[in-house]
Design a protein around this motif. Sequence first.
Motif, PDB file in Angstrom:
ATOM      1  N   LYS A  55       2.571  16.699   0.650  1.00  0.00           N
ATOM      2  CA  LYS A  55       2.322  15.862  -0.519  1.00  0.00           C
ATOM      3  C   LYS A  55       2.530  14.405  -0.129  1.00  0.00           C
ATOM      4  CE  LYS A  55       3.641  19.339  -3.969  1.00  0.00           C
ATOM      5  NZ  LYS A  55       4.541  19.641  -5.125  1.00  0.00           N
ATOM      6  N   ASN A  84       5.540   1.799  -1.708  1.00  0.00           N
ATOM      7  CA  ASN A  84       5.391   0.645  -2.595  1.00  0.00           C
ATOM      8  C   ASN A  84       5.938  -0.608  -1.920  1.00  0.00           C
ATOM      9  OD1 ASN A  84       4.719   2.011  -5.395  1.00  0.00           O
ATOM     10  ND2 ASN A  84       6.369   3.215  -4.497  1.00  0.00           N
ATOM     11  N   GLY A 144      10.573   8.571  -1.809  1.00  0.00           N
ATOM     12  CA  GLY A 144       9.372   8.618  -2.637  1.00  0.00           C
ATOM     13  C   GLY A 144       9.490   9.601  -3.783  1.00  0.00           C
ATOM     14  N   ASP A 145      10.181  10.696  -3.564  1.00  0.00           N
ATOM     15  CA  ASP A 145      10.375  11.692  -4.626  1.00  0.00           C
ATOM     16  C   ASP A 145      11.319  11.166  -5.711  1.00  0.00           C
ATOM     17  OD1 ASP A 145       8.756  13.581  -3.281  1.00  0.00           O
ATOM     18  OD2 ASP A 145      10.453  14.154  -2.009  1.00  0.00           O
ATOM     19  N   ASP A 160       9.576   6.271   4.768  1.00  0.00           N
ATOM     20  CA  ASP A 160      10.526   6.089   3.674  1.00  0.00           C
ATOM     21  C   ASP A 160      10.863   4.615   3.491  1.00  0.00           C
ATOM     22  OD1 ASP A 160      11.492   9.034   2.976  1.00  0.00           O
ATOM     23  OD2 ASP A 160      11.347   8.879   5.153  1.00  0.00           O
ATOM     24  N   ILE A 169       2.656  10.393   0.126  1.00  0.00           N
ATOM     25  CA  ILE A 169       2.898   9.308  -0.814  1.00  0.00           C
ATOM     26  C   ILE A 169       2.752   7.991  -0.058  1.00  0.00           C
ATOM     27  CG2 ILE A 169       4.556   8.195  -2.374  1.00  0.00           C
ATOM     28  CD1 ILE A 169       5.947  10.877  -2.713  1.00  0.00           C
ATOM     29  N   ASN A 223       9.248   8.840  -7.816  1.00  0.00           N
ATOM     30  CA  ASN A 223       8.375   9.605  -8.716  1.00  0.00           C
ATOM     31  C   ASN A 223       9.149  10.192  -9.892  1.00  0.00           C
ATOM     32  OD1 ASN A 223       6.032   9.098  -7.312  1.00  0.00           O
ATOM     33  ND2 ASN A 223       6.075  11.007  -6.150  1.00  0.00           N
ATOM     34  N   GLY A 273       9.436   4.385   0.057  1.00  0.00           N
ATOM     35  CA  GLY A 273       8.954   5.575  -0.629  1.00  0.00           C
ATOM     36  C   GLY A 273       7.742   6.246  -0.039  1.00  0.00           C
ATOM     37  N   GLY A 274       7.278   5.794   1.120  1.00  0.00           N
ATOM     38  CA  GLY A 274       6.124   6.440   1.728  1.00  0.00           C
ATOM     39  C   GLY A 274       6.514   7.699   2.491  1.00  0.00           C
ATOM     40  N   LYS A 275       5.575   8.612   2.625  1.00  0.00           N
ATOM     41  CA  LYS A 275       5.780   9.794   3.470  1.00  0.00           C
ATOM     42  C   LYS A 275       4.442  10.488   3.664  1.00  0.00           C
ATOM     43  CE  LYS A 275       6.776  13.299  -0.060  1.00  0.00           C
ATOM     44  NZ  LYS A 275       7.648  14.443  -0.414  1.00  0.00           N
TER      45      LYS A 275
END
Length: 286
Positions: free
Chosen positions: A226, A231, A264-265, A149, A228, A268, A220-222
Amino acid sequence: MNDKHRLIEQHGYIKQQEDGLYAIRVRTIAGNLTSVQLHNLADLSDRYGNGQVHITTRQSVELHWIPEKKLDSIFQEINELGLLIAVRGPRILTVIACPGIRLCKKGICNTINLATQLDALMVGRSQPSKTKIALSGCPNSCAKPQINDIGLHGVIVPIADSGCIGCKTCETVCKFKAISVQDGKPHIAVEKCIGCGLCVRICPNHALHIHKQGYSLYMGGKIGRKPILGNKIFTVIPEQEAISYIEIVLHVYNQLAYKNERIGDVINRIGLNSFLQEILQHVPEC
């Protein structure tokens, strides 16, 4: 639910497939344990479980096959021994980190120091959803900051100075062809440079210097069902200001997120630019 059971519910136990049996999770700071702590964990596993100790992907330790009736007493012993109970649920979880500059020759930042501070300041703090932080000491990203995250890795931005002897050692060591010697001076292609700092370290005549040093910051990574990729939102932030930047990201996340929504969600849903604009409002120099 009384305070004791609420504490256990918020921390590191996991129901196993077998009825009435649980795994207990103990967190570490950057994966480090003393020999005494290891002995104590082994003793707990022998007395409460089946003697097995499992190392998790987030640098925690699990003790397996703990009967439900022994949960209260093992949690009490963990606390008395000064071990750290892992955190679960919609909170900031264990901060993982590579050894960083303390051990690794490629290290740029003191990841252990930052992980220790973040553990004390943030781990266990309530969030809209579980929030994971990872720190790497250099762009090799051994702690995988891009799939957390919030993730940071150490970075050096080099700058060319006088004194080049034309040996082209910097050209040879740069795997990304970001530097070349032209007209007796190193030229750095900024768009190709990953910030490893190897050219600065290896220059025999000190014609290359550190222009900026600190952390690149991702959000925002995970992983999971799903995945992601995070960034990169700041290329270089000062090492001493890393906590302030993380606090800004968390503040904006808490303002914008729905319940159970990861960073990340949120990105998005509202778009990276919108999220980033909210962050920049809280960064003094921006």
